[in-house]
Design a protein around this motif. Sequence first.
Motif, PDB file in Angstrom:
ATOM      1  N   GLN A  16       0.800  -1.215   0.000  1.00 43.71           N
ATOM      2  CA  GLN A  16       0.000   0.000   0.000  1.00 43.71           C
ATOM      3  C   GLN A  16       0.837   1.271   0.000  1.00 43.71           C
ATOM      4  O   GLN A  16       0.454   2.265  -0.637  1.00 43.71           O
ATOM      5  N   TYR A  17       2.013   1.249   0.684  1.00 45.93           N
ATOM      6  CA  TYR A  17       2.715   2.500   0.923  1.00 45.93           C
ATOM      7  C   TYR A  17       4.107   2.612   0.302  1.00 45.93           C
ATOM      8  O   TYR A  17       4.666   3.715   0.250  1.00 45.93           O
ATOM      9  N   LEU A  18       4.693   1.507  -0.146  1.00 47.90           N
ATOM     10  CA  LEU A  18       6.027   1.569  -0.732  1.00 47.90           C
ATOM     11  C   LEU A  18       5.952   1.474  -2.252  1.00 47.90           C
ATOM     12  O   LEU A  18       5.068   0.799  -2.803  1.00 47.90           O
ATOM     13  N   ILE A  19       6.873   2.140  -2.921  1.00 46.67           N
ATOM     14  CA  ILE A  19       6.955   2.047  -4.382  1.00 46.67           C
ATOM     15  C   ILE A  19       7.288   0.602  -4.750  1.00 46.67           C
ATOM     16  O   ILE A  19       8.129  -0.035  -4.104  1.00 46.67           O
ATOM     17  N   PRO A  20       6.657   0.057  -5.789  1.00 44.71           N
ATOM     18  CA  PRO A  20       6.793  -1.378  -6.087  1.00 44.71           C
ATOM     19  C   PRO A  20       8.213  -1.852  -6.371  1.00 44.71           C
ATOM     20  O   PRO A  20       8.478  -3.061  -6.301  1.00 44.71           O
ATOM     21  N   CYS A  21       9.139  -0.946  -6.698  1.00 43.98           N
ATOM     22  CA  CYS A  21      10.517  -1.379  -6.964  1.00 43.98           C
ATOM     23  C   CYS A  21      11.186  -1.964  -5.726  1.00 43.98           C
ATOM     24  O   CYS A  21      12.192  -2.666  -5.830  1.00 43.98           O
ATOM     25  N   VAL A  22      10.626  -1.710  -4.539  1.00 44.89           N
ATOM     26  CA  VAL A  22      11.193  -2.249  -3.298  1.00 44.89           C
ATOM     27  C   VAL A  22      10.704  -3.690  -3.140  1.00 44.89           C
ATOM     28  O   VAL A  22       9.595  -3.936  -2.691  1.00 44.89           O
ATOM     29  N   TYR A  23      11.554  -4.621  -3.554  1.00 48.40           N
ATOM     30  CA  TYR A  23      11.148  -6.030  -3.584  1.00 48.40           C
ATOM     31  C   TYR A  23      11.656  -6.770  -2.344  1.00 48.40           C
ATOM     32  O   TYR A  23      12.374  -6.198  -1.525  1.00 48.40           O
ATOM     33  N   HIS A  24      11.286  -8.025  -2.199  1.00 46.24           N
ATOM     34  CA  HIS A  24      11.756  -8.812  -1.062  1.00 46.24           C
ATOM     35  C   HIS A  24      12.044 -10.241  -1.503  1.00 46.24           C
ATOM     36  O   HIS A  24      11.559 -10.707  -2.531  1.00 46.24           O
ATOM     37  N   PHE A  25      12.836 -10.925  -0.706  1.00 45.63           N
ATOM     38  CA  PHE A  25      13.146 -12.338  -0.920  1.00 45.63           C
ATOM     39  C   PHE A  25      11.991 -13.209  -0.403  1.00 45.63           C
ATOM     40  O   PHE A  25      11.235 -12.807   0.481  1.00 45.63           O
ATOM     41  N   TYR A  26      11.914 -14.409  -0.938  1.00 49.13           N
ATOM     42  CA  TYR A  26      11.106 -15.514  -0.435  1.00 49.13           C
ATOM     43  C   TYR A  26       9.624 -15.443  -0.820  1.00 49.13           C
ATOM     44  O   TYR A  26       8.991 -14.395  -0.759  1.00 49.13           O
ATOM     45  N   ALA A  27       9.137 -16.610  -1.218  1.00 51.47           N
ATOM     46  CA  ALA A  27       7.709 -16.764  -1.505  1.00 51.47           C
ATOM     47  C   ALA A  27       6.908 -16.707  -0.208  1.00 51.47           C
ATOM     48  O   ALA A  27       5.775 -16.240  -0.186  1.00 51.47           O
ATOM     49  N   GLU A  28       7.518 -17.196   0.878  1.00 49.86           N
ATOM     50  CA  GLU A  28       6.891 -17.139   2.196  1.00 49.86           C
ATOM     51  C   GLU A  28       7.841 -16.401   3.141  1.00 49.86           C
ATOM     52  O   GLU A  28       8.587 -17.017   3.906  1.00 49.86           O
ATOM     53  N   PRO A  29       7.807 -15.059   3.092  1.00 48.27           N
ATOM     54  CA  PRO A  29       8.747 -14.279   3.889  1.00 48.27           C
ATOM     55  C   PRO A  29       8.369 -14.242   5.364  1.00 48.27           C
ATOM     56  O   PRO A  29       7.218 -14.477   5.739  1.00 48.27           O
ATOM     57  N   MET A  30       9.359 -13.939   6.184  1.00 50.43           N
ATOM     58  CA  MET A  30       9.137 -13.768   7.615  1.00 50.43           C
ATOM     59  C   MET A  30       9.395 -12.310   7.968  1.00 50.43           C
ATOM     60  O   MET A  30       9.988 -11.569   7.191  1.00 50.43           O
ATOM     61  N   GLN A  31       8.978 -11.890   9.130  1.00 44.83           N
ATOM     62  CA  GLN A  31       9.265 -10.548   9.623  1.00 44.83           C
ATOM     63  C   GLN A  31      10.453 -10.640  10.569  1.00 44.83           C
ATOM     64  O   GLN A  31      10.391 -11.308  11.600  1.00 44.83           O
ATOM     65  N   ILE A  32      11.532  -9.966  10.222  1.00 47.53           N
ATOM     66  CA  ILE A  32      12.710  -9.952  11.082  1.00 47.53           C
ATOM     67  C   ILE A  32      12.524  -8.880  12.150  1.00 47.53           C
ATOM     68  O   ILE A  32      12.202  -7.726  11.841  1.00 47.53           O
ATOM     69  N   VAL A  33      12.722  -9.246  13.409  1.00 47.46           N
ATOM     70  CA  VAL A  33      12.473  -8.303  14.501  1.00 47.46           C
ATOM     71  C   VAL A  33      13.697  -8.042  15.379  1.00 47.46           C
ATOM     72  O   VAL A  33      13.713  -7.065  16.119  1.00 47.46           O
ATOM     73  N   ARG A  34      14.717  -8.902  15.296  1.00 44.94           N
ATOM     74  CA  ARG A  34      15.862  -8.732  16.194  1.00 44.94           C
ATOM     75  C   ARG A  34      17.102  -9.358  15.596  1.00 44.94           C
ATOM     76  O   ARG A  34      17.011 -10.331  14.828  1.00 44.94           O
ATOM     77  N   GLY A  35      18.264  -8.786  15.913  1.00 38.34           N
ATOM     78  CA  GLY A  35      19.527  -9.352  15.485  1.00 38.34           C
ATOM     79  C   GLY A  35      20.536  -9.371  16.602  1.00 38.34           C
ATOM     80  O   GLY A  35      20.543  -8.470  17.465  1.00 38.34           O
ATOM     81  N   GLU A  36      21.382 -10.379  16.635  1.00 40.50           N
ATOM     82  CA  GLU A  36      22.440 -10.491  17.626  1.00 40.50           C
ATOM     83  C   GLU A  36      23.613 -11.247  17.022  1.00 40.50           C
ATOM     84  O   GLU A  36      23.475 -12.400  16.611  1.00 40.50           O
TER      85      GLU A  36
END
Length: 428
Positions: A16-36
């Motif tokens: 809804q809010y991002l220009i379509p050129c901003v693509y993502h990996f994976y047919a079933e993507p996950m939401q990344i919330v933390r890194g360590e």
Amino acid sequence: MKKPAGPGEILRKKHQYLIPCVYHFYAEPMQIVRGERQYLYDHAGRRYLDCFAGVSVVNCGHCHPDIVRAVCEQAATLQHTTTIYLTQPVVDLAERLAAVTPGRLGKSFFCNSGSEANEGAALLAALATERGEFIALRHALHGRTKLTMSLTGLQMWRADTSPVGGVSFAPSPYCFRCPLGSRKDSCDLACADAVETIIKTTTSGRVAAMFAEPIQGNGGVITPPPGYFKRLREILDRYGVLLVVDEVQTGFGRTGRMFGIEHFGVEPDIMTMAKALANGAPVGAFITTDELAAKFTRPSASTTGGNPVTAAAALATLDVIAGEGLADRAAILGDRLANGLKGLMSRHPVIGDVRGLGLMVGAELIRPDKSPAAAEADLALEMLKDRGFLAGKTGLHRNVLAFQPPLVVGEEDIDSLLTALDDVLSRL
């Protein structure tokens, strides 16, 4: 901490809010919330080994405490003034870069991204030489601005329908698929020699600079043969053409040296960098010699380039790279990864080539006729993700699995990745 919205809601807002050129990996993507360190965690708490480091960015690992501390302390003290006022972090960072970059490189200009750094390097080259043409390599990627997109040799990343003129493209040193039909053991660096022919035939003879990555990351982790850059340097010097080395992906320990070009024994006239310089804070820079810097005297600025917070992050990043010996670590673990991939190649014909330096390694997937196995690469990525490993994909045909993990990764991580990939390739 705010409750994760979940992949479905993220995708809804993205569409809804991002220009379509901003693509993502994976047919079933996950939401990344933390890194360590070398790990990422999704909305459901599942852990993944990050084998791509945000495209060669978090060389020191996610949320390294020393870097986080430096950022927080600086943000709480002085966040922004721009370069019209004197602040210490930016000059301290410039001093550090002069110390760690090769040869006579000593004067820096800071900006916010690799695209800006390459754009600035092109401007400097034109001012210094009073010339306006450029040479780049096929399979290169130098940015998303109009000029840097025009310097990019991959159709996928050339969205501009009216690219800048005056750019000529030379054959890439892509030994696995030699553009000149030569054999690696007997080519005598014909791809480098082709640059001289290009200067004499497809340019006006007034070329300002040639742009080259030590390893072409988005091009498919294309790694030149040992003598390539020395031959290239000889040709460019003959015609007064500057060498701009793009270290945006290869810099800061990634290849087992502080900078990728150090493997090839050549000193650039201008070097560009970004990504891992501040371990995730938006940063870009180009650095050059005193002589070339002296040609750029008209007023210029980057509003947030080299701001105190980013400079503090970069200084802390350089401390971590040196203090934890991350370049040496990348060399050792990179050998372990490359040798393991070559072992898999002997058992799985779908791997046609393994190449790279340090912890920047690519495995090119092919079909029995050696044609690019792009669909298989997509499937392999998805299956690796389902097993808890996040890799990248690059190349003209997007058939090269890219492994560029944080440099803090461990031996056991490399071994578990290889075991998972062995299982995935057995099921393709």
